[in-house]
Design an enzyme around this catalytic site. Structure first.
Site, short mmCIF file in Angstrom:
data_model
loop_
_atom_site.label_atom_id
_atom_site.label_comp_id
_atom_site.label_asym_id
_atom_site.label_seq_id
_atom_site.Cartn_x
_atom_site.Cartn_y
_atom_site.Cartn_z
N ASN A 33 8.19 -60.77 -7.69
CA ASN A 33 6.78 -61.12 -7.68
C ASN A 33 6.67 -62.56 -8.17
OD1 ASN A 33 5.53 -58.52 -6.89
ND2 ASN A 33 6.58 -57.83 -8.72
N GLU B 58 26.80 -48.98 -13.39
CA GLU B 58 28.03 -48.26 -13.70
C GLU B 58 29.16 -48.84 -12.86
OE1 GLU B 58 29.84 -43.71 -13.82
OE2 GLU B 58 27.84 -44.04 -13.02
N ARG C 179 12.94 -54.38 -9.32
CA ARG C 179 12.08 -55.55 -9.52
C ARG C 179 12.83 -56.54 -10.40
NH1 ARG C 179 8.70 -51.28 -9.30
NH2 ARG C 179 6.99 -51.46 -7.82
N LYS D 268 33.24 -41.27 -25.14
CA LYS D 268 34.06 -40.13 -24.74
C LYS D 268 34.55 -40.23 -23.29
CE LYS D 268 31.91 -36.93 -27.96
NZ LYS D 268 31.12 -35.72 -28.14
#
EC number: 4.4.1.5
Length: 184
Positions: free
Chosen positions: A104, A173, A38, A157
């Site tokens: 919307n 990502e 959305r 890490k």
């Protein structure tokens, strides 16, 4: 294969695979077709997903009676999109891995409107992933474009992958499929 994990870390590989069934033959032609997010402002989101991430708008569908619009994007050549509306709709819904942005109407003007990205409590949805040839080059470009980072490639890490945010705060990502095995 990954090292066996202590019981407190989740399922072992063996347990995870033992929980899975072989696909029923009737699902042979099923495909993961879309993920829906959305969005508050389609102008900002369409600019981000096309200009920053390089996706192509395949189709826009309006639903005036319910006051919302759907925008379908994917990594496709815009010259391959059929011109005929029915043909275009069938083609759009047969693509693999499309991103559906749902707007919307009116949310873009509502200062109090925002969507939960799932990465704070209560946690839920986490992110989508985009594979790129070179994470560092992609992130350099994102920085130049003023994209907001959650994690840069050398932070934390897990070196060599990044997380950016779209205009609504959803995490994306950024990974290289050939290098991911050295990260995890």
């Amino acid at each position: 294969m990954a090292e066996p994990q202590p019981a407190s870390s989740g399922l072992t590989d063996e347990t995870a695979f033992s929980c899975c069934s072989d696909p029923d033959p009737s699902t042979k032609d099923f495909l993961l077709q879309q993920t829906m997010l959305r969005i508050k402002d389609p102008k900002k989101s369409l600019d981000f997903y096309t200009r920053v991430l390089g996706l192509t708008l395949l189709q826009k569908l309006d639903f005036p009676a319910m006051k919302f619009s759907l925008y379908f994007l994917a990594y496709e050549d815009k010259n391959d999109i059929p011109k005929d509306k029915s043909e275009k709709t069938a083609w759009t819904f047969s693509r693999k891995a499309t991103l559906e942005l749902t707007h919307n109407w009116g949310t873009e003007d509502d200062e109090t409107q925002s969507y939960h990205n799932g990465n704070s409590d209560p946690r839920g949805f986490g992110h989508i992933g985009i594979a790129v040839p070179d994470v560092y080059s992609a992130c350099k470009r994102f920085e130049e474009l003023g994209v907001k980072f959650v994690k840069k490639p050398d932070d934390g890490k897990m070196k060599g992958l990044a997380f950016i945010q779209d205009p609504d705060g959803y995490w994306i990502e950024i990974l290289n499929p050939n290098k991911i095995a050295t990260i995890i």
